[in-house]
Design a protein around this motif. Sequence first.
Motif, short mmCIF file in Angstrom:
data_model
loop_
_atom_site.label_atom_id
_atom_site.label_comp_id
_atom_site.label_asym_id
_atom_site.label_seq_id
_atom_site.Cartn_x
_atom_site.Cartn_y
_atom_site.Cartn_z
N ALA A 87 37.86 25.97 -35.97
CA ALA A 87 39.42 26.90 -35.50
C ALA A 87 40.12 26.55 -37.37
CB ALA A 87 40.09 26.34 -33.99
N LEU A 88 39.61 26.18 -37.85
CA LEU A 88 40.24 25.86 -38.82
C LEU A 88 39.88 26.57 -40.22
CD1 LEU A 88 41.21 22.11 -38.81
CD2 LEU A 88 42.89 23.76 -38.05
N ALA A 89 38.38 27.02 -40.24
CA ALA A 89 37.85 26.65 -41.31
C ALA A 89 36.41 27.39 -41.44
CB ALA A 89 37.51 26.26 -42.53
N LEU B 157 33.51 12.69 -39.79
CA LEU B 157 33.79 14.09 -39.54
C LEU B 157 34.64 14.79 -40.35
CD1 LEU B 157 31.60 16.71 -39.34
CD2 LEU B 157 33.15 17.04 -36.98
N SER B 158 34.27 15.17 -42.24
CA SER B 158 35.59 15.61 -42.04
C SER B 158 35.19 16.62 -42.63
CB SER B 158 35.07 14.73 -44.49
OG SER B 158 35.37 13.39 -43.98
N LEU B 159 36.24 17.60 -43.37
CA LEU B 159 36.66 18.98 -43.04
C LEU B 159 36.64 19.52 -44.29
CD1 LEU B 159 35.51 21.81 -42.12
CD2 LEU B 159 38.47 22.50 -41.69
N VAL B 160 36.04 19.58 -45.50
CA VAL B 160 36.35 19.74 -47.31
C VAL B 160 36.32 21.07 -47.78
CG1 VAL B 160 35.33 18.69 -49.61
CG2 VAL B 160 34.77 17.50 -47.68
N MET C 224 39.79 33.07 -43.58
CA MET C 224 39.94 32.00 -43.26
C MET C 224 39.57 30.97 -44.02
SD MET C 224 38.52 30.12 -39.81
CE MET C 224 39.63 30.63 -38.58
N THR C 225 39.96 29.67 -44.93
CA THR C 225 39.42 29.87 -45.89
C THR C 225 38.09 28.75 -45.35
OG1 THR C 225 41.05 28.38 -46.32
CG2 THR C 225 39.86 27.04 -47.11
N GLU C 226 36.83 28.94 -46.46
CA GLU C 226 35.73 28.21 -46.65
C GLU C 226 35.43 26.72 -46.65
OE1 GLU C 226 31.97 29.16 -49.33
OE2 GLU C 226 31.99 30.47 -47.83
#
Length: 456
Positions: free
Chosen positions: A63-65, A17-20, A1-3
């Motif tokens: 669940a995405l990273a 809230l951002s996932l970067v 899974m992507t970090e």
Amino acid sequence: MTEALALFDIGKTNIKLSLVDPQGRELAVRRRANQVVLDGWYPHYDVAAIETWLLDNLRDLAALANIRAIVPITHGATAVLVDDAGPVLPVTDYEQDFALADAAAYDRLRPQFIDSYSPALDHGLNLGRQIYWLQQRYPQQFSRARHLLMYPQYWAWRLCGVVATEVTSLGCHTDLWDVARGDYSSLVAQCGWQALMPPLRPAWTVLGQLRPGLAQQTGLSPQCEILCGVHDSNASLLRYLAAASSARVVLSTGTWVIAAALDGQLQHLQEHRDMLANVSVQGRPVPCMRFMGGREFAELAGAQAQPCSVDDLQALVDEGIMALPCFADCGGPFAGRRGSVRGGMPTSPQRRYALATLYCVLMTDYCLQRLAAPGGVVVEGSFTANPHFAALLAALSPTRAVFCSQDGSGTTMGGWILGHWQQAASLAPPAPLAVAPLSLTNWEHYRQTWHAQLDC
């Protein structure tokens, strides 16, 4: 899974809230309004509701990273008094009135401008006034407080249980920080607040790991790190701190438009013009000037705002229709002056958008002239979405380059840099784009007329 990093960004108007990912690309974004609760003791933020929203969305993003760290980023002029369980008083909204029975009592305690470079501001924009007001109004609750946490560090504490404070929020027109000495101001000692101040930590410091119960609740790794966090406008400066950057004046745009001059001189600052020194993550003073540009733009553009054409802008210039400050009741170089529209308010949404754009460009240009700082200007934040703002500013600034950020969120990029601080020297955030001037006919004459009206 992507970090990935999770950047928790609380602005005055909106929360994001951002996932970067490790390259600085946004993988996912969640947003909500930052609403002020008007009932209860005084206008305040419902931090319990914000926390619930944060945890719910962290669970979704998990669940995405693989979220390895969370970086808190917030607006300034906000702090939280806490005991071991949580806030002992609601978190104040700085736009309320913090009037005292003895109106001059706080002013007698404030440090001099030449020490703090924190001007006397309206409402609760001087954080020290808020804290003093709470101490006087609610002494019993105030006495229960164990820590005074700047707003980013409050969220870090909620997530990892470690208390800290940090210089960008302390040095943001709070009256709490002595810029000259790089230490707490005389106000802190005079009011007896020293014991409430946690250890000072750099913004990029890992304070601890996510509380076990929160890790279980969200599905995040128990090894997820919580950074100390940063004031939002200072986050926008991070990619430009290197001396090699040609952009030396950063326009952080959102609810506020803040012109931060990385090579500016403190002697140019005038207290009565809402000029001040913020403090960078490295503890260095940064001369600034600001106005509530996002709020004023919204007021002028109206609820049905629609982007305008160049023809709309030219028509207003030709007709001499202009907005004169100011259209917010908080801060700025013309605080207390009632805004007006010379020539009558346009009726179409596009023309109102054009009027708001012209006004914000002229106000920004006014701030740049007062700062008298060298170097190119880069636009960060929400005004990068305006198709004409940077180009109009460039036409008024023939002796300096104007750039526009490619990503539209300096706070996001700043949070990404903090999360990779040990590798910061090798990071390559997207370079800002040079902007070609938009030369309206009689644009310079329009500016001169606007300036003349300011003196009427």
